[in-house]
Design an enzyme around this catalytic site. Structure first.
Site, PDB file in Angstrom:
ATOM      1  N   ASP A 169       7.446  57.675  35.581  1.00  7.62           N
ATOM      2  CA  ASP A 169       8.966  57.233  36.296  1.00  7.62           C
ATOM      3  C   ASP A 169       8.996  55.595  36.142  1.00  7.62           C
ATOM      4  O   ASP A 169       7.881  55.022  36.345  1.00  7.62           O
ATOM      5  CB  ASP A 169       9.012  57.714  37.604  1.00  7.62           C
ATOM      6  CG  ASP A 169      10.374  58.063  38.013  1.00  7.62           C
ATOM      7  OD1 ASP A 169      11.269  57.415  37.446  1.00  7.62           O
ATOM      8  OD2 ASP A 169      10.723  58.880  39.155  1.00  7.62           O
TER       9      ASP A 169
HETATM   10  C1  BGC Z   1      14.266  58.228  38.677  1.00  8.50           C
HETATM   11  C2  BGC Z   1      14.117  59.018  37.586  1.00  8.50           C
HETATM   12  C3  BGC Z   1      15.152  58.324  36.409  1.00  8.50           C
HETATM   13  C4  BGC Z   1      14.687  56.962  36.293  1.00  8.50           C
HETATM   14  C5  BGC Z   1      15.347  56.249  35.194  1.00  8.50           C
HETATM   15  C6  BGC Z   1      14.023  56.585  38.501  1.00  8.50           C
HETATM   16  O1  BGC Z   1      14.202  55.928  39.675  1.00  8.50           O
HETATM   17  O2  BGC Z   1      13.351  58.853  39.707  1.00  8.50           O
HETATM   18  O3  BGC Z   1      14.681  60.175  37.823  1.00  8.50           O
HETATM   19  O4  BGC Z   1      15.207  58.819  35.199  1.00  8.50           O
HETATM   20  O5  BGC Z   1      14.508  56.180  37.629  1.00  8.50           O
HETATM   21  O6  BGC Z   1      16.585  55.787  35.666  1.00  8.50           O
END
Ligand code: BGC
Length: 800
Positions: A231
């Site tokens: 993530d």
């Molecule tokens: C989120 C993800 C997301 C990623 C990219 C993160 O903060 O938890 O779900 O895909 O950011 O935006």
């Protein structure tokens, strides 16, 4: 991509090139190696629409290219319709390809462990079977277009409070039977291109550094051959995350950030084998998906996608209550549409999934154009910034309601109540929304409440109105979809994929510790309806519930056991006995009658949604594989089907069982070894809850300490909110909140500032390189942390 296999390319890469490939080049793309013709591929959010930020807009949530905003997972989950979700997936894939996105970051299949979860709108259900079926359909649809999916957030990412550092303490059965089960069949059946490792820790180690989770379970047991991506910002130290199986760290923090990884490789603390394995998987992803995103594609048919978004929104709309057939509205009714959400709707969640829609249908304009302007009046009822009502607004709403045949009151959860990055602390709607319903219902008995929210709310007035429609966050076409549902042009196809508790206090998780260091999953298997049905507690609306405008009769229910004695098939005939077309959801729950281990009262193991014209019937067949009856044995580390009697319960919700019958399964021969089982789990009780000592026994190890770091001893996992006893911590939070509002580009207001403060309060120093877009590097973050600790210690020593 050159005509060379990933293995051949690997052999030609230098160490520096290999290391560079294990992190992104920027926020959204992988690193290219031009010398060898290895292109970069783009990843992008997800999940209910494509978010491709404008070039140079950094982490702004609002500056992105328009794309169809489909219903959020909360609404799609309520459709109980994998075929429909697959079509949504296909449309998402086509739009992703149109934007040059090779991997779409979704679906989210975490369970809704608690109704206050800030990201519940992005997840399908509190039940792993339903969640996995929906997730699998989404992946299958997206990947059928050549675009890769990213199954997220692996694993046990169920709270937004301290989400970057919190340690989810989960016993093994709950982990296997619920939290991992929601991912497992999606991985095995659909082979998503990538799995996204979550921010949180799971049983003592960050998911991105958790070799047991990534290497042993995901790859070893489930045979996952794709790529694991962190993530955004979750992989703090690649020398730990790569050997644990997290191949790609996103976002990239620049080439300088590669140095410590290269040093570790040279020093032998990062194994070459682990690095090569990750790089090969990255090359395989690029090989498979680079062309899909760059090959010329026909522009997606956005009108068709809008229509699909409308169909999906109606299919996920849940008719919670409909006394005296208040709905559908009678032809010729004069309707007062009350509530500012009717003309300025909430239709998607806040956070990384935010999509700039191609258009937005509102309920007010849709009803007005369908009924004619003379039949519709409106009143805002509350303001959209502070969600307060003036006496004049209430009087105006009542006057409109009095003059109409039916009052439709549109209320819900504003973004400042519900967003990625922070959990709610209660389940209440804004007071003004509750008061508005009461005021309108007092003057017009035909009051219909329409809800726009991503997760359950307490509905204190629910006995005072005849009809309640849950629209969830239904995407850009939710306004026209709701108008069609209210008028009976579409049917409310949804059934709850989660329980609506009567109050938050009645929910078991509301009484369990969440932070400062750990989230103790003491309720174990008793999540959602598994808890409420096991303790026999009343709920506001049960799991699986949802009314239809037509009526169905089920007949010829038959259950057959397979010749091997370990599988069951359930057959029945569903007949639409009403005068309208409609859909019905047959839900099959299993109750283990004779079990040597604790089991919830019943668990959903199969379902089927059928759509029928009036008078039509169809035969439904639902197969329950061996796994539907098995539990995870912690001693043998495997699934065990205990021989004996199981009850098959077929119903319209977990509380509306229409048929039940027993089956005798032969199961596994050997008597399995058993783990210690404390009484609290055999016979769970509402009054007793789940005491720490019992959970500890279930866990089979001492509970990790759940205490805040002392000022001066903050770690990389201490959230800024837990540094508030110090001046440095308070200043930091204020600074970060100001920056956050600027970065995401949200329109400033006091409520937005307040929620931004809450969101940044969850940050840890681990996240600083990411949130500062590499302005502060890893070393900088460590230095800052040391400085904050030094200042805190100085202050502690100084006499007051
Ligand atoms: C989120 C993800 C997301 C990623 C990219 C993160 O903060 O938890 O779900 O895909 O950011 O935006």
């Amino acid at each position: 991509m050159p005509d060379t296999t990933p293995a051949e390319l690997l052999a030609q890469l230098t160490d520096a090139e290999k290391v560079s490939l294990t992190a992104g080049a920027d926020s959204w793309t992988t690193s290219a190696v031009e010398r060898l013709g290895i292109p970069a591929v783009r990843l992008g959010d997800g999940p209910h629409g494509v978010r491709k930020p404008h070039d140079g807009s950094g982490m702004s949530m609002f500056a992105s290219h328009p794309a169809t905003c489909f219903p959020t997972a909360a609404a799609l989950g309520s459709s109980w319709d994998p075929a429909l979700v697959r079509r949504v997936g296909e449309a998402l894939g086509r739009e992703a390809a149109g934007h040059g996105i090779a991997v779409l970051l979704g679906p989210g299949v975490n369970l809704k462990r608690t109704p206050v979860g800030g990201r519940n709108f992005e997840y399908f259900s509190e039940d792993p079977h339903l969640s996995a079926r929906m997730g699998a359909a989404w992946v299958s649809g997206v990947q059928s277009t050549g675009i890769g999916a990213s199954l997220k957030h692996f694993a046990a990412n169920n709270t937004e409070q301290r989400r970057y550092g919190i340690d989810a303490v989960v016993d093994e059965r709950a982990l296997r039977e619920l939290y991992l089960a929601s991912f497992e069949s999606v991985v095995i059946e659909e082979r998503p291109a990538t799995v996204m490792a979550a921010y949180n820790q799971l049983n003592g180690s960050h998911c991105t550094e958790n070799g047991r989770l990534l290497n042993e379970v995901l790859r070893g047991e489930w045979g996952f051959e794709g790529l694991v991506v962190s993530d955004w910002g979750a992989a703090w130290d690649r020398t730990l995350s790569i050997p644990a199986g997290n191949d790609l760290a996103m976002p990239g923090l620049g080439v300088r950030d590669d140095r410590y990884v290269l040093d570790a490789l040279r020093a032998g603390t990062l194994s070459r084998e682990a690095l090569d394995a990750s790089v090969e998987r990255i090359l395989a992803l690029v090989e498979r998906h680079a062309d899909a995103a760059t090959a010329p594609v026909d522009p997606p048919d956005l009108d068709a996608h809008h229509r699909l978004a409308r169909e999906a929104s109606a299919a996920g709309t849940v008719l919670l209550k409909n006394d005296d057939e208040t709905l559908p509205l009678r032809p010729g009714s004069r309707v007062a549409v009350i509530g500012a959400f009717a003309s300025d709707p909430r239709f998607q969640g806040a956070g990384s999934s935010h999509v700039v829609p191609t258009r937005v249908d509102t309920l007010l304009s849709s009803l007005t154009s369908m009924l004619g302007p003379d039949a519709v009046t409106s009143a805002p009822g509350y303001d959209l910034t502070h969600h307060e009502s003036t006496p004049a607004q209430l009087a105006e709403a009542q006057a409109a309601a009095r003059a109409a045949d039916v009052a439709v009151v549109v209320i819900g959860l504003p973004e400042v109540f519900e967003t990625e990055g922070v959990d709610r602390t209660h389940l209440r709607l804004p007071d003004s929304h509750d008061r508005l319903v009461e005021a309108v219902a007092a003057v017009n008995p035909n009051t219909v409440v329409v809800l726009q929210n991503g997760s359950p709310a307490e509905l204190p007035w629910r006995q005072k109105v005849p009809a309640i429609v849950e629209g969830y966050l239904g995407g850009q076409a939710s306004g026209s979809a709701m108008a069609e549902v209210l008028l009976g042009e579409a049917e409310p196809g949804g059934r709850l994929a989660e329980t609506f508790p009567r109050t938050y206090a009645a929910h078991p998780v509301s009484r369990l510790p969440n932070g400062p260091a750990t989230a103790e999953y003491r309720e174990s298997l008793y999540v959602g309806y598994r808890y409420f049905d096991s303790v026999g507690a009343e709920v506001a609306f049960p799991f699986g519930h949802g009314l239809s405008y037509t009526s169905f009769v089920w007949s010829d229910v038959a259950v057959a056991v397979s010749p091997g004695g370990d599988e069951v098939s359930v057959q029945l005939v569903v007949t639409n006995t009403g005068s309208r077309a409609g859909s019905d959801v047959v839900q099959v729950y299993v109750h283990d009658v004779e079990s040597s281990v604790f089991r919830p009262e019943q668990e959903l193991r199969g379902f089927a949604k059928v759509s029928l014209e009036p008078g039509a019937d169809t035969r439904v067949s639902i197969r329950l594989p061996r796994r539907a009856f098995s539990y995870w044995n912690t001693v043998s580390q495997g699934w065990v089907l205990e021989p004996g009697l199981f009850e098959i319960r077929v119903g319209r919700s977990s509380r509306d069982i229409l048929w039940q019958g027993g089956v005798e399964l032969s199961g596994d021969a050997a008597e399995p070894l058993r783990h210690d089982e404390p009484a609290a789990y055999r016979i769970p009780s509402q009054a007793l809850g789940f005491p720490a000592a019992d959970f500890e026994r279930l866990l089979g190890r001492p509970l990790p300490p759940n205490v805040a770091a002392l000022p001066g001893s903050y770690t990389l996992d201490t959230a800024v909110r837990d540094m508030q006893q110090t001046v440095a911590g308070r200043l930091l939070q204020r600074y970060l909140a100001r920056q956050a509002v600027k970065t995401i580009g949200a329109p400033a207001s006091a409520p937005v500032d307040a929620v931004a403060g809450e969101v940044v309060a969850q940050l840890t120093f681990r996240m600083f390189p990411t949130v500062s877009e590499a302005a502060v590097g890893r070393r900088g973050a460590l230095r800052l942390l040391a400085l904050v600790n030094r200042l805190a210690r100085l202050r502690r020593r100084r006499p007051r």
